[in-house]
Design an enzyme around this catalytic site. Structure first.
Site, short mmCIF file in Angstrom:
data_model
loop_
_atom_site.label_atom_id
_atom_site.label_comp_id
_atom_site.label_asym_id
_atom_site.label_seq_id
_atom_site.Cartn_x
_atom_site.Cartn_y
_atom_site.Cartn_z
N TYR A 178 37.80 62.96 76.56
CA TYR A 178 39.00 62.17 76.82
C TYR A 178 38.88 60.71 76.41
CZ TYR A 178 36.26 61.64 81.15
OH TYR A 178 35.25 61.45 82.06
N LYS A 179 37.74 60.33 75.83
CA LYS A 179 37.58 58.95 75.36
C LYS A 179 37.93 58.90 73.87
CE LYS A 179 33.93 58.16 78.80
NZ LYS A 179 34.74 57.48 79.83
N ARG B 272 35.60 44.94 79.73
CA ARG B 272 35.22 45.90 78.69
C ARG B 272 36.40 46.10 77.73
NH1 ARG B 272 32.87 51.52 80.22
NH2 ARG B 272 35.06 51.76 80.76
N PHE C 207 25.52 56.02 83.81
CA PHE C 207 26.72 56.16 84.62
C PHE C 207 26.30 56.83 85.93
CE2 PHE C 207 30.71 58.23 85.91
CZ PHE C 207 31.57 57.14 85.82
N ASP D 129 23.55 62.32 76.87
CA ASP D 129 24.95 62.18 77.28
C ASP D 129 25.65 61.37 76.18
OD1 ASP D 129 27.38 61.22 78.34
OD2 ASP D 129 26.62 61.28 80.39
#
Length: 424
Positions: free
Chosen positions: A247-248, A396, A153, A222
């Site tokens: 938050y995922k 996605r 990312f 990560d």
């Protein structure tokens, strides 16, 4: 074909031992859709759904803890200990024992702390080796490289570049598969993503961590796209440092605080580049000189974001009694079934899966390359199927096993096929 797959979805949902967890979330009822069908939320790899218990808990934090108790809540409501208390609740989901995770700050800030801290740990190890030889020659200054996941990312890459400049290292971008060959006695630290955010590819954390250690370097992982979706095994595999968002798949809410894992054996040597009063051994002593707290607490920096942090704590209640191994089994079944439905419903040649077929290489999302992907996703959202789009041409779909069912999967693939036939 559609009747067969719809029936199969119904059978799979009937046998789903996690199906009852769906009631713990606030989900789309379909009242806003033309056909009246419930929506399908497949974007939990960007923002998890709202756990139903969170609004009431947050109201209590605002009205009673803040509104009535005010500053007393730091002690009486446990605000002060929230970063490590919530860290201990996340720990089982990533395969860590208690006392090694502290919650706070953003993922980006924690990546910075972890990567600079990793370089300092490598330096510390080099000093120890030189001390054993009676001098500071030898390995001192040799570990002047940082390896970073070239597919990462973007923010991780930006921070790695800054950390390299600040520590006087050379940054070397490599793909995870290239890491073993790129490691050498010059490698100080390696920053890798457990799951590729674009493709959903799961990288081999155990073997890559072992390779990093064999080279004498520090491994930083990560976990943003794996925590809460699959077993990680931080302690089992000897990971040194790890970071992740909440938050995922952990459903902590937009911008909820991230976390930092520091392996117990390294905690007394972990030297954070962001020392703050919250990580001081005597935070209310207001000393002029810094003395780090013991343990994972030295990963704290400033005053915790209490509103977001306690919303996260409430969100983690949905995990009570849930096995991460069971979640992983359902995740693989969901993604398998989605790929089967896509193959059946989507016209041949209109999409290409970027997600690995092999289970050991797959996270909890499916990425499909598709012409005019941005427009296709907008049309899916209008019809109640919410995934997301990554430039230039990737659809996605994230599968959160706690609230996504097999009928959701069949419906999403069928609507995708209908939209692509309409545009094709």
């Amino acid at each position: 074909m559609s009747d067969r797959l719809a029936f199969e979805a119904k059978e799979l949902d009937a046998g789903d031992e996690l199906a009852d967890l769906r009631a713990r979330f606030v989900l789309d009822t379909g009242s806003d859709h033309a056909d009246g069908a419930a929506g399908v939320y497949l974007d939990g790899n960007s923002l998890g759904a709202l756990p139903a218990a969170v609004p009431g808990r947050v109201e209590d934090v605002v009205r009673r803890q803040w509104g009535e108790l005010r500053i007393r809540s730091w002690d009486e409501s446990g605000w002060w200990t929230a970063p490590e208390r919530i860290g201990d609740r996340i720990a089982p989901l990533v395969g860590a024992a208690a006392g090694q995770i502290v919650v706070g700050d953003s993922t980006s800030v924690n990546v910075f702390k972890a990567l600079v801290g990793a370089v300092r740990l490598a330096d510390d190890a080099g000093d120890a080796r030189d001390g054993d030889r009676g001098g500071r020659g030898g390995d001192r200054g040799v570990r002047d490289e940082i390896l970073v996941d070239a597919t990462t990312f973007p923010t991780d890459g930006y921070i790695a570049e800054s950390a390299a400049r600040l520590t006087g290292r050379t940054l070397i971008p490599v793909t995870p598969g290239e890491v073993p060959a790129a490691l050498s006695e010059r490698t100080a630290a390696v920053l890798l993503n457990h799951v590729d955010y674009r493709t959903g590819r799961l990288h081999d954390l155990p073997s890559l961590t072992a390779a990093v250690h064999a080279a004498g370097a520090i491994a930083v992982w990560d976990l943003c796209h794996s925590a809460g979706a699959l077993p990680v095994g931080l302690d089992e595999h000897g990971v040194d440092l790890a970071v992740g968002c909440t938050y995922k798949y952990l459903n902590g809410g937009p911008g909820s605080p991230a976390y930092l894992y520091v392996r117990r054996e390294l905690q007394d040597r972990f030297d954070s580049p962001l020392p703050g009063w919250n990580s001081h051994a005597e935070p209310f002593g207001m000393r002029e000189t810094y003395e780090p707290a013991r343990g994972a607490l030295r990963g704290r920096v400033g005053t915790p974001d209490i509103l977001s942090m306690l919303a996260l704590e409430a969100a983690l209640d949905v995990w009570e009694g849930v096995s991460i191994e069971t979640v992983r089994a359902k995740s693989l079944a969901l993604t398998d079934f989605f790929l089967e439905c896509v193959a059946a419903y989507v016209p041949e040649g209109q999409v290409e899966s970027l997600t690995p077929v092999r289970h050991e290489e797959r996270g909890s999302q499916v990425a499909l390359r598709c012409e005019n992907a941005g427009d296709v996703m907008r049309r899916l959202v209008v019809r109640g199927v919410v995934g997301d789009f990554r430039r230039p041409d990737v659809l996605r779909f994230g599968f959160t096993p706690l609230y996504v069912g097999f009928a959701d999967v069949e419906r999403a693939a069928r609507i995708l096929g209908e939209e692509l036939r309409r545009s094709g």
